[in-house]
Design a protein around this motif. Structure first.
Motif, mmCIF file in Angstrom:
data_model
loop_
_atom_site.group_PDB
_atom_site.id
_atom_site.type_symbol
_atom_site.label_atom_id
_atom_site.label_comp_id
_atom_site.label_asym_id
_atom_site.label_seq_id
_atom_site.Cartn_x
_atom_site.Cartn_y
_atom_site.Cartn_z
ATOM 1 N N ASP A 24 0.880 -1.170 0.000
ATOM 2 C CA ASP A 24 0.000 0.000 0.000
ATOM 3 C C ASP A 24 0.911 1.212 0.000
ATOM 4 O O ASP A 24 1.846 1.281 0.799
ATOM 5 N N VAL A 25 0.658 2.186 -0.875
ATOM 6 C CA VAL A 25 1.520 3.369 -0.956
ATOM 7 C C VAL A 25 0.682 4.610 -1.239
ATOM 8 O O VAL A 25 -0.308 4.554 -1.966
ATOM 9 N N ARG A 26 1.090 5.716 -0.620
ATOM 10 C CA ARG A 26 0.521 7.036 -0.894
ATOM 11 C C ARG A 26 1.659 7.942 -1.324
ATOM 12 O O ARG A 26 2.700 7.999 -0.676
ATOM 13 N N GLN A 84 -4.570 6.216 -1.609
ATOM 14 C CA GLN A 84 -3.798 4.993 -1.442
ATOM 15 C C GLN A 84 -3.848 4.161 -2.719
ATOM 16 O O GLN A 84 -4.910 3.956 -3.292
ATOM 17 N N GLN A 85 -2.679 3.712 -3.151
ATOM 18 C CA GLN A 85 -2.565 2.784 -4.262
ATOM 19 C C GLN A 85 -2.174 1.429 -3.685
ATOM 20 O O GLN A 85 -1.392 1.359 -2.738
ATOM 21 N N THR A 86 -2.703 0.357 -4.235
ATOM 22 C CA THR A 86 -2.388 -0.981 -3.759
ATOM 23 C C THR A 86 -1.876 -1.818 -4.920
ATOM 24 O O THR A 86 -2.472 -1.841 -5.990
ATOM 25 N N THR A 120 3.535 3.755 -10.031
ATOM 26 C CA THR A 120 3.160 4.470 -8.814
ATOM 27 C C THR A 120 3.113 5.982 -8.993
ATOM 28 O O THR A 120 2.491 6.677 -8.195
ATOM 29 N N TRP A 145 4.202 4.190 2.956
ATOM 30 C CA TRP A 145 3.970 2.855 2.420
ATOM 31 C C TRP A 145 4.033 1.798 3.511
ATOM 32 O O TRP A 145 4.582 2.028 4.570
ATOM 33 N N TRP A 185 3.229 1.950 8.912
ATOM 34 C CA TRP A 185 3.554 2.796 7.768
ATOM 35 C C TRP A 185 5.017 3.261 7.855
ATOM 36 O O TRP A 185 5.525 3.528 8.940
#
Length: 115
Positions: free
Chosen positions: A60-62, A68-70, A88, A98, A110
């Motif tokens: 999971d990343v911002r 949030q992108q997964t 990303t 992340w 995180w």
């Protein structure tokens, strides 16, 4: 025995990649069933699946506080997937948050850093 060797190979690969990163900000999160690392010299993540439990390992990343992108590694136990900046949107200087996660399982804390 094969499962133990596969797990050892995946863990060794993660350590090798993280050790090879040129920035001191390179970080890794290892949880039951998954590991995720960030290579700041390439703005790239790696996602490893370390358990033969039928669950998917996720990143999971911002980026810059955005949504949030997964990203998942759906390849199964003993495998890894690289996630590059073209997926990303990470660029040098971006602020990242992340974590590692396993579907229906553990979640790491995180990690906050700058690309």
């Amino acid at each position: 025995m094969r499962k133990k060797l596969a797990l050892l190979a995946v863990a060794t690969a993660a350590v090798t990649v993280v050790t090879a990163a040129t920035s001191a900000s390179a970080d890794t999160r290892i949880i039951k069933g998954a590991y995720v690392y960030f290579d700041p010299s390439r703005n790239m993540f790696g996602i490893g699946d370390t358990e033969g439990d039928g669950r998917t390992a996720y990143l999971d990343v911002r980026v810059n506080g955005g949504p949030q992108q997964t990203f998942g590694n759906h390849n199964g136990n003993g495998t890894w997937r690289d996630v590059y900046s073209n997926e990303t949107g990470i660029r040098d200087g971006n602020t990242l948050a992340w974590r590692a996660r396993v579907g229906g399982g553990a979640t790491s804390g995180w990690v906050y850093e700058t690309a």
